[in-house]
Design an enzyme around this catalytic site. Structure first.
Site, mmCIF file in Angstrom:
data_model
loop_
_atom_site.group_PDB
_atom_site.id
_atom_site.type_symbol
_atom_site.label_atom_id
_atom_site.label_comp_id
_atom_site.label_asym_id
_atom_site.label_seq_id
_atom_site.Cartn_x
_atom_site.Cartn_y
_atom_site.Cartn_z
ATOM 1 C CB SER A 18 -0.937 0.007 1.210
ATOM 2 O OG SER A 18 -0.211 -0.187 2.413
ATOM 3 C CG ASP A 68 -3.570 5.318 7.092
ATOM 4 O OD1 ASP A 68 -2.367 5.124 7.384
ATOM 5 O OD2 ASP A 68 -4.116 4.778 6.120
ATOM 6 C CG HIS A 98 -0.524 3.762 4.735
ATOM 7 N ND1 HIS A 98 -1.787 3.337 5.110
ATOM 8 C CD2 HIS A 98 0.058 2.719 4.095
ATOM 9 C CE1 HIS A 98 -1.967 2.087 4.691
ATOM 10 N NE2 HIS A 98 -0.864 1.690 4.073
#
Length: 828
Positions: A35, A318, A321
């Site tokens: 991600s 978040d 990340h």
């Protein structure tokens, strides 16, 4: 025309300057990962691991959520941008396109949120790395069909292959660790090795590997701690993985001559941002910008989450990340940085090697011409006139990238350069005598022994009043200077089932209140003897795990730091039955036995931080009507420092394989006091946190008065320096020179070293020059400079006595000294 002869066997090589100074753009970038690099592949999967909804993308072009797990651009975007390319599109968005072969040639992003090295990681919810490589095989087949095998190979060998993978595997391991971290990482690396080899077989030659961050410091891990601290065990696994991945790439490079790589240690780089956050513009390093609950880390970023108003001052977007602001800095470090953050090449170097005429060896050093003897550039009159600025730019850049030690570089130029050139005058730039020894050496680990100046949490595990695990303590943090993660407290990891693996990464035994003597604060801390006893169990565990030979090798290449003695001295005046000389003698006798014991356990590199001017701390100053330093306490400190330095010198003379660095904290801190305004300190007497006279009547507690600006205070509480003061002191210990630190600083080894960046091409910094001339490692070369500079004037023919130079080089080599000498000159 100049005649140049250095050594009989040396020869000159010619090199075209066309294209110098131009950006070298790789053919394409192919991205694999999780991600941190996904730009939309998961939008095309049936999975809950998605981010194609607000507030994700709030700062992306158009404010639209694109599937990036970030508020804006992510690592893949910035990497492509820095290389002069468009961010490659997600594979699943273009694979069905009728003209996909042409699109594939421009680069593809295969990264998928949730992906891991192992197929079992988030199985069914993402594209595993194996699946991503499977998709690349179809891209490769399409290329071969479109442009032929030879052209496809040429294209791919001149492209960048970026990997950002491993974090999800580690998170999965932490939740269900049925094996030891060492076994887990071993399995991970074995799988990764097969995957990277498969990519090599498909034509990949330039690998950029972005290591995992300090996973224990992301909000989802911090929220498990009462005070939002990093999870040391998670960070330890990350560190193991990064070390193993770097070793794998190094081994592959040795086996595959035409492969090269850049490894970026994200953990070190992100910890640098965390520890020095204010200098980078971050005011929030623990909580997420977008989320819910404690540290905004109880849930992911969704349209109903709490969103911070300023994303630029948050380290994390978040619960997992980083923000766009953080990623921008990290990727800039990966592209332009140096060891220990990125090595053996940075991404820019890896890219330059494709087409610029510079080649880099496995240590990240550049050899401009590939000559086996020396590096030389000879330009014709025409090309030198046309490209002089560019040539000098590249050469100065090459110097920054550590030219192979022991090489000569000559620039020959006819006629003299234009005023716009870097040269300061129409004379030889003989001031550019550079003495350097390649890249910084990162020790295996750091083992710390000492008192409250170094305690990172051991006293939290003791029944004692000597604790600092409450506000306002911990409001700031001192950055690591040795290129390693700060070692965890022994008492926090000693009962861990995988403690041996953790021990290999370094351990901190320091305990607030500790002293050299067992009687100092007895029963309330871990004395130095107790700390060494605990180290003996660590040593035994290492021997059992990796064998005596490997354990000795590991420890002999590690740093053993000691910050001890202050508490003994504070205790001395309270019960001073002996003279200061007798007391210090007793202290040093005990210390000698302790250091010898550590030596017997394998310690070879000692960093000893002497005591500060103890009479100048607020606790002592408050006893004076005018807040003056206590001269008698300072005198005892000085006696102790002198005796400790002498002890280390004696040990060094007896033990040939031992070395040390002694830092005279008293001298360094007194310099800060006496020249406080130049260092930014406006308060040198009072504590920042405390109560009463000079804030030194009571220690720092939640009810204490707290200064509004810690950066202008020298002292944090009644005994300890602030982070700002400690940062300067540790910088002096790591990079400084005598009389503050001697005989070596913490980065120097058996030969003298100096930072190339501190003495740039054409430098006329008189202060810096004076420092270099007076430096014991550098002064011989300024005598050499005088000898070399006198024949090289604008009015004379360039004449070098080859026998003299050869003789001097041989003498220097016999002394164990390596030189990098840049001679630039002009003749008619």
């Amino acid at each position: 025309m100049a005649a140049i002869l250095l050594l009989p066997l040396l020869f000159f090589s010619l090199m075209s300057t066309e294209g110098f100074g131009q950006n070298v753009v790789p053919k394409s970038v192919y991205v694999f990962g999780d991600s941190l690099a996904d730009v939309g592949n998961n939008n095309h999967l049936l999975t809950i691991i998605k981010s194609n909804f607000p507030y994700n993308g709030v700062d992306f072009t158009g404010g639209k959520a694109t599937g990036r797990f970030c508020n804006g651009k992510n690592a893949a975007d910035f990497l492509a941008e820095k290389l002069g390319l468009l961010s490659p599109p997600p594979y699943l968005a273009i694979n069905s396109s009728p003209n996909n072969s042409e699109l594939f040639l421009n680069g593809v992003n295969f990264a998928s949120g949730g992906a891991g090295v192992l197929d079992s990681t988030n199985k069914g919810g993402c594209l595993s790395l194996n699946k991503q490589i499977g998709y690349f095989s179809t891209v490769y087949a399409s290329m071969v069909e479109e442009i032929g095998a030879v052209q496809a190979q040429s294209h791919l060998s001149n492209s960048i292959f970026a990997f950002i993978i491993g974090s999800n595997d580690i998170f999965a391991f932490l939740k269900n660790n049925k094996t030891t971290p060492l076994q887990f990482v071993g399995s991970l690396i074995s799988t990764l090795q097969l995957q990277l080899k498969e990519m090599y077989n498909f034509g990949a030659r330039k690998f950029v590997f972005i290591g995992t961050g300090p996973l224990g410091c992301c909000p989802v891990q911090r929220k498990q701690s009462k005070y939002g601290d990093c999870d040391a065990s998670a960070n330890a696994v990350s560190s193991l993985y990064n070390q193993a991945a770097a070793s794998l790439l190094q081994d592959m490079k040795l086996q595959l001559n035409d492969m090269n790589y850049s490894f970026f240690n994200t953990s070190l780089a992100l910890l640098k941002l965390t520890h020095d956050s204010t200098n980078y513009g971050f005011t929030e390093t623990k909580a997420a910008c977008c989320g819910l609950g404690n540290l905004n880390a109880q849930g992911g970023c969704t349209p109903v989450s709490s969103l911070c108003p300023n994303r630029k001052n948050h380290l994390f977007w978040d619960f997992y990340h980083p923000t766009e602001a953080t990623v921008a800095i990290l990727i800039a470090d990966a592209v332009y940085g140096t060891s220990p953050f990125v090595y053996p090449l940075n991404v820019r170097q890896l890219n330059l090697e494709l087409d610029s005429g510079f080649e880099f060896d496995e240590d990240g050093r550049t050899d401009i011409l590939g000559s086996p003897f020396f590096d030389v550039f000879i330009g014709s009159d025409e090309t030198a006139d046309k490209h002089l600025d560019r040539i000098l730019y590249w050469l100065s850049l090459a110097l920054e990238e550590h030219i192979t030690p022991g090489r000569w570089i000559i620039i020959e130029h006819h006629p003299p350069p234009p005023p716009s050139a870097i040269f300061p005058s129409p004379r030889i730039l003989s001031a550019a005598v550079l003495v350097g020894f390649g890249q910084d050496v990162v020790p295996k680990s750091v083992y710390v022994f000492g008192d409250s100046l170094a305690d990172v949490g051991n006293n939290n595990h003791l029944v004692t009043i000597l604790k600092a695990n409450f506000p306002h303590n911990g409001v700031d943090f001192v950055a690591e200077k040795l290129g390693l993660l700060s070692p965890p407290p022994y008492l926090a990891i000693n009962s861990s089932p995988n403690n041996t693996e953790l021990f290999l990464n370094g351990v901190n035994f320091a305990s607030g209140g500790a002293g050299v003597l067992d009687s100092t604060n007895k029963g309330r801390c871990l004395s130095l003897n107790k700390q060494i006893d605990y180290f003996s169990t660590v040593y035994a565990s290492m021997v059992e795990q990796i064998g005596a030979v490997q354990a000795h090798s590991h420890l002999s290449n590690s740093i053993f730091a000691l910050l001890i003695g202050s508490n003994d001295i504070f205790a001395f005046p309270k019960n001073n039955k002996a003279t200061p000389l007798q007391f210090v003698g007793s202290l040093i006798s005990t210390l000698q036995l302790q250091l010898k014991k550590m030596y017997n356990f394998g310690a070879r590199k000692f960093v000893f931080i002497g005591t500060g001017p103890l009479g100048c701390c607020p606790a002592q100053r408050k006893q004076s009507k005018y807040g003056d330093c206590d001269a008698s306490a300072n005198a005892v400190s000085n006696l102790y420092n002198q005796a400790a330095a002498s002890l280390l010198q004696d040990m060094k003379s007896q033990l040939n394989d031992m070395n040390y660095s002694f830092f005279n904290t008293s001298l360094a801190l007194l310099e800060l006091i006496h020249d406080s305004t130049n260092y930014g300190f406006t308060e040198t007497k009072a504590a920042c946190c405390g109560l009463g006279n000079l804030n030194a009547q009571v220690a720092c507690t939640p009810v204490s008065a707290l200064c509004s600006n810690r950066k202008n205070h020298l002292f944090w509480d009644l005994y300890h320096p602030t982070e700002a003061a400690a940062a300067i002191l540790i910088d002096d210990a790591v990079y400084g020179t005598s009389p503050l630190v001697y005989p070596l600083n913490a980065f120097e080894r058996r030969v003298c070293t100096t930072n190339l960046n501190s003495f740039r091409l054409g430098s006329h910094d008189k202060v810096k020059r004076k420092e270099h001339i007076e430096h014991p490692c550098l002064s011989p070369f300024f005598e050499l400079e005088k000898t070399l500079s006198s024949p090289f004037t604008h009015d004379s023919q360039a004449t070098v006595l080859p026998d003299m130079l050869a003789f001097m080089i041989l003498i220097l080599a016999a002394m164990g000294i390596t030189i990098e000498l840049l001679i630039t000159y002009m003749t008619n």
